[in-house]
Scaffold this active site. Structure first.
Site, mmCIF file in Angstrom:
data_model
loop_
_atom_site.group_PDB
_atom_site.id
_atom_site.type_symbol
_atom_site.label_atom_id
_atom_site.label_comp_id
_atom_site.label_asym_id
_atom_site.label_seq_id
_atom_site.Cartn_x
_atom_site.Cartn_y
_atom_site.Cartn_z
ATOM 1 C CG HIS A 126 1.145 -6.504 3.470
ATOM 2 N ND1 HIS A 126 1.386 -5.303 2.855
ATOM 3 C CD2 HIS A 126 -0.196 -6.598 3.564
ATOM 4 C CE1 HIS A 126 0.238 -4.693 2.613
ATOM 5 N NE2 HIS A 126 -0.736 -5.459 3.013
ATOM 6 N NE ARG A 164 -4.569 -8.697 -6.797
ATOM 7 C CZ ARG A 164 -5.543 -8.172 -7.561
ATOM 8 N NH1 ARG A 164 -5.388 -8.061 -8.869
ATOM 9 N NH2 ARG A 164 -6.660 -7.776 -7.017
ATOM 10 C CD GLU A 204 -2.683 -3.792 5.877
ATOM 11 O OE1 GLU A 204 -3.416 -3.094 5.152
ATOM 12 O OE2 GLU A 204 -2.435 -4.979 5.626
ATOM 13 C CG HIS A 225 -1.687 -1.190 1.460
ATOM 14 N ND1 HIS A 225 -2.616 -1.648 0.554
ATOM 15 C CD2 HIS A 225 -1.689 -2.086 2.469
ATOM 16 C CE1 HIS A 225 -3.155 -2.776 1.015
ATOM 17 N NE2 HIS A 225 -2.602 -3.056 2.167
HETATM 18 ZN ZN ZN Z 1 -2.810 -4.825 3.231
#
Ligand code: ZN
Length: 318
Positions: A173, A193, A115, A97
């Site tokens: 991740h 992605r 996150e 991200h």
């Molecule tokens: Zn994520």
């Protein structure tokens, strides 16, 4: 009217989802499987509704922004956080991200996404992807993502029940199979992605990758530190452990054995997720039952509250 707002989540039915949200949390998922439940969300890609009280049936976003000062403790038009459950029966694609600055520039003012994950349950031997192997530079990352050989450069780490992982923006991740996770994150849905294990759908098509942006958004200096480590502290009625603390959010886990008092400033909203057991949330004006799988939004001007019972609670705030 200020009271703890219990939420009705929004379910996302991606292919990798399992049935744990139904079997463990007794959630009313549409069909047999669900990958994600967006538990506390004002993001337009998944708007929660309120389950209790006079606001029942309204979206959380509508309720919060009709009384922003009392709900969030300040005047703002942004709800900054998002809480989800993720149930992975299969591996998720590997992703990264952007941070706020990159997202503002390349994603129409969307927030970046830092996150954290709390592992609620894990099958024996479960792993996840946390960062790149040391020494992987942007050229290696880019080339191996393009030719489908990125896997050898990924840092796979073991994950078991009770583990917590802090995932700053820019960290490559992925959740792998056999994990039930609570995710607390910035309210953003921007994902690049980079690798999907070369999987194809029934028509032989691979999923779209976003390699160019991912290469730019990835932080190559990030050391794969893995788990956050804070000490467990005794509090009256149970124990607490900080799971994550950063400029965007703090997440604290409570193991409640009798009754724990939560005091807070009246300028801060909080979000509660129950991950095990059950109890009663007591506030000035009433009570609410809380059980594993339930989530609540606590308005800023609600001051002290307590939870009694035998349960595990994740408490998150800005
Ligand atoms: Zn994520």
């Amino acid at each position: 009217m200020i009271y703890p707002l219990k939420t009705v989540p929004v379910f996302k039915q991606y292919l990798w989802g399992g049935d744990t949200l139904k079997t463990k949390f007794k959630k009313d998922i549409p069909g047999s499987f669900a990958a994600e439940s967006w538990e506390v969300s004002c993001h337009d890609d998944g708007l929660c509704t309120v389950a209790n009280g006079i606001f029942k049936g309204k979206t959380l976003k509508e309720v919060i922004f009709s009384d922003t000062k009392n709900m969030l403790g300040k005047e703002t038009d942004i709800f900054p956080l998002l809480v989800k459950f993720l149930d992975a029966k299969d591996k998720l694609s590997v992703q990264v991200h952007p941070d706020n600055a990159f997202a503002a520039k390349h994603e129409n003012g969307e927030l970046g996404k830092t996150e954290m994950w709390y592992v609620i349950d894990a099958k024996p031997g479960a792993v996840l992807v946390y960062g790149l192997k040391e020494g992987t530079d942007s050229k290696t990352f880019c080339e191996s993502a393009q030719n489908g050989t990125l896997e050898q450069h990924l840092n796979f780490v073991p994950a078991k029940k009770g583990d917590a992982f802090f995932i700053p923006s820019g960290t490559v991740h992925a959740i792998c199979d056999g994990l039930l996770i609570a995710e607390i994150q910035q309210s953003s849905n921007t994902t690049y992605r980079v690798y999907d294990y070369n999987r194809t759908d029934k028509d032989g098509n691979k999923r779209e990758l976003h390699i160019e942006k991912a290469v730019m958004a990835t932080d190559y200096s990030a050391s794969p530190l893995g788990q956050a480590c804070y000490d467990v502290e005794d509090v009256p009625g149970g124990r607490m452990k900080t799971l994550a603390k950063c400029e965007y959010f703090t997440v604290i886990k409570y193991d409640i054995e009798t009754e724990v008092l939560f005091s807070k400033p009246d300028t801060r909203f909080e979000m509660l997720v129950c991950t095990e057991g059950k109890g009663t949330l007591v506030y000035d004006g009433g009570t609410e039952e809380i059980k594993a799988g339930d989530s609540f939004f606590i308005p800023a001007t609600m001051k002290n509250y307590s939870i009694n019972g035998f349960c595990e609670i994740l408490r998150s705030f800005e």
